[in-house]
Design a protein around this motif. Structure first.
Motif, short mmCIF file in Angstrom:
data_model
loop_
_atom_site.label_atom_id
_atom_site.label_comp_id
_atom_site.label_asym_id
_atom_site.label_seq_id
_atom_site.Cartn_x
_atom_site.Cartn_y
_atom_site.Cartn_z
N ASP A 8 0.86 -1.17 0.00
CA ASP A 8 0.00 0.00 0.00
C ASP A 8 0.90 1.22 0.00
OD1 ASP A 8 1.01 0.12 2.58
OD2 ASP A 8 -0.92 -0.25 3.56
N ASP A 9 0.31 2.38 0.17
CA ASP A 9 1.09 3.63 0.13
C ASP A 9 1.45 4.07 1.55
OD1 ASP A 9 2.41 5.75 -0.91
OD2 ASP A 9 0.63 6.92 -1.39
N SER A 10 2.04 3.16 2.32
CA SER A 10 2.45 3.49 3.68
C SER A 10 3.94 3.23 3.82
CB SER A 10 1.68 2.61 4.69
OG SER A 10 2.13 1.27 4.61
N GLU A 11 4.49 3.66 4.95
CA GLU A 11 5.90 3.42 5.20
C GLU A 11 6.20 1.93 5.33
OE1 GLU A 11 7.49 5.81 8.35
OE2 GLU A 11 6.56 7.63 7.56
N GLY A 12 5.19 1.14 5.70
CA GLY A 12 5.36 -0.30 5.83
C GLY A 12 5.59 -1.02 4.51
N ALA A 13 5.29 -0.37 3.40
CA ALA A 13 5.48 -1.00 2.09
C ALA A 13 6.93 -1.40 1.86
CB ALA A 13 5.01 -0.06 0.98
N ALA A 14 7.86 -0.60 2.34
CA ALA A 14 9.28 -0.93 2.18
C ALA A 14 9.64 -2.22 2.91
CB ALA A 14 10.15 0.23 2.69
N THR A 15 9.08 -2.41 4.09
CA THR A 15 9.35 -3.61 4.87
C THR A 15 8.77 -4.84 4.18
OG1 THR A 15 9.26 -2.27 6.88
CG2 THR A 15 9.08 -4.66 7.16
N VAL A 16 7.56 -4.71 3.67
CA VAL A 16 6.91 -5.82 2.96
C VAL A 16 7.71 -6.17 1.71
CG1 VAL A 16 4.83 -6.48 1.65
CG2 VAL A 16 4.61 -5.30 3.85
N TYR A 105 4.56 -17.57 -2.48
CA TYR A 105 4.20 -16.91 -1.22
C TYR A 105 3.54 -15.57 -1.54
CZ TYR A 105 7.24 -20.05 1.42
OH TYR A 105 7.82 -21.15 1.98
N VAL A 106 2.69 -15.12 -0.63
CA VAL A 106 2.15 -13.77 -0.64
C VAL A 106 2.69 -13.10 0.61
CG1 VAL A 106 0.08 -12.34 -0.49
CG2 VAL A 106 0.05 -14.44 -1.86
N VAL A 107 3.31 -11.95 0.43
CA VAL A 107 3.85 -11.20 1.57
C VAL A 107 2.98 -9.96 1.74
CG1 VAL A 107 5.89 -10.07 2.54
CG2 VAL A 107 6.18 -12.02 0.98
N ILE A 108 2.50 -9.79 2.98
CA ILE A 108 1.60 -8.67 3.27
C ILE A 108 1.96 -8.10 4.63
CG2 ILE A 108 -0.18 -10.15 4.30
CD1 ILE A 108 -2.24 -8.34 2.76
N GLY A 109 1.70 -6.83 4.82
CA GLY A 109 1.96 -6.19 6.11
C GLY A 109 0.70 -6.14 6.94
N PHE A 130 -6.88 -15.92 4.97
CA PHE A 130 -7.91 -16.96 4.84
C PHE A 130 -8.16 -17.38 3.40
CE2 PHE A 130 -9.78 -15.30 9.02
CZ PHE A 130 -9.12 -16.28 9.76
N GLU A 131 -8.00 -16.48 2.44
CA GLU A 131 -8.40 -16.75 1.06
C GLU A 131 -7.24 -17.04 0.10
OE1 GLU A 131 -11.59 -17.08 0.26
OE2 GLU A 131 -12.18 -16.56 2.30
N SER A 132 -6.03 -16.78 0.49
CA SER A 132 -4.89 -16.90 -0.42
C SER A 132 -4.67 -18.34 -0.90
CB SER A 132 -3.61 -16.42 0.27
OG SER A 132 -2.51 -16.62 -0.59
N PRO A 133 -4.35 -18.49 -2.19
CA PRO A 133 -4.05 -19.80 -2.72
C PRO A 133 -2.62 -20.25 -2.37
CG PRO A 133 -3.85 -18.18 -4.45
CD PRO A 133 -4.35 -17.46 -3.24
N ALA A 134 -1.85 -19.34 -1.80
CA ALA A 134 -0.44 -19.62 -1.44
C ALA A 134 -0.24 -19.28 0.02
CB ALA A 134 0.49 -18.78 -2.31
N PRO A 135 0.83 -19.82 0.63
CA PRO A 135 1.13 -19.45 2.00
C PRO A 135 1.35 -17.93 2.11
CG PRO A 135 2.48 -21.30 1.31
CD PRO A 135 1.78 -20.80 0.09
N VAL A 136 0.92 -17.36 3.23
CA VAL A 136 1.02 -15.91 3.43
C VAL A 136 2.07 -15.63 4.51
CG1 VAL A 136 -0.21 -13.83 4.16
CG2 VAL A 136 -1.37 -15.57 2.77
N VAL A 137 2.98 -14.72 4.19
CA VAL A 137 3.96 -14.23 5.15
C VAL A 137 3.44 -12.88 5.61
CG1 VAL A 137 6.33 -13.49 5.52
CG2 VAL A 137 5.86 -15.45 4.03
N ASN A 138 3.10 -12.79 6.88
CA ASN A 138 2.58 -11.54 7.45
C ASN A 138 3.74 -10.82 8.14
OD1 ASN A 138 0.97 -9.52 8.48
ND2 ASN A 138 0.28 -10.75 10.22
N VAL A 139 4.09 -9.67 7.59
CA VAL A 139 5.17 -8.85 8.16
C VAL A 139 4.55 -7.90 9.16
CG1 VAL A 139 7.01 -7.22 7.63
CG2 VAL A 139 6.45 -9.03 6.00
N ALA A 140 4.95 -7.99 10.43
CA ALA A 140 4.41 -7.11 11.46
C ALA A 140 4.90 -5.68 11.22
CB ALA A 140 4.83 -7.59 12.84
N LEU A 141 3.98 -4.75 11.19
CA LEU A 141 4.33 -3.35 10.92
C LEU A 141 4.24 -2.47 12.16
CD1 LEU A 141 2.53 -2.91 7.49
CD2 LEU A 141 4.93 -3.46 7.93
N ASP A 142 3.76 -2.99 13.26
CA ASP A 142 3.67 -2.19 14.50
C ASP A 142 4.84 -2.43 15.40
OD1 ASP A 142 0.10 -2.52 14.70
OD2 ASP A 142 1.30 -0.95 13.79
#
Length: 142
Positions: A8-16, A105-109, A130-142
């Motif tokens: 997305d258009d947040s500072e967390g995009a760089a981390t993702v 993989y899908v990487v999301i913040g 819940f819906e992804s066809p691939a494993p999801v890597v959730n990057v903590a942004l807080d």
């Protein structure tokens, strides 16, 4: 196969994006950075008639994705991702793109939210998990 970075258009995009690039390097895969514009955002971007044109082919729409990725990559020496901008529901578009790309993989913040906040407002991250066809890597942004 590909590593899909939902940005997305947040500072967390760089981390993702950085996490996605690390995974891509480890698996020798391409990184696809996908940004989803909701229709309300699209109205702000486009003030001209685009009748008959696929909105994601529009130059202004593509520039949004390119600009977001450019800010997220900064001075990175890692390979540039393939950029895609979609229009619609973010969770649905991210999962559809991951399926189209046969994502490894899908990487999301994700941001930490209270149970009440999740119940009232939903969560794109939660829906993608819940819906992804691939494993999801959730990057903590807080």
């Amino acid at each position: 196969m590909a590593i899909v970075a939902a940005i997305d258009d947040s500072e967390g995009a760089a981390t993702v994006l950085e996490e996605a690039q690390t995974l891509a390097a480890n698996f020798d895969e391409d990184v696809h950075a996908v940004h989803v514009l909701e229709r309300s955002e699209l109205v702000k971007v486009l003030e001209k008639d685009v009748e008959g044109q696929d909105l994601t082919d529009n130059y202004e729409v593509q520039q949004i994705g390119e600009n977001i990725v450019s800010r997220a990559t900064g001075d990175s020496t890692l390979p540039e991702p393939i950029v895609s901008v979609r229009v619609g529901n973010p969770a649905a578009e991210i999962t559809a793109y991951a399926e189209e790309q046969d994502a490894r993989y899908v990487v999301i913040g994700g941001r930490q939210r209270s149970p009440t906040g999740k119940a009232l407002f939903g969560s794109v991250t939660q829906e993608v998990i819940f819906e992804s066809p691939a494993p999801v890597v959730n990057v903590a942004l807080d």
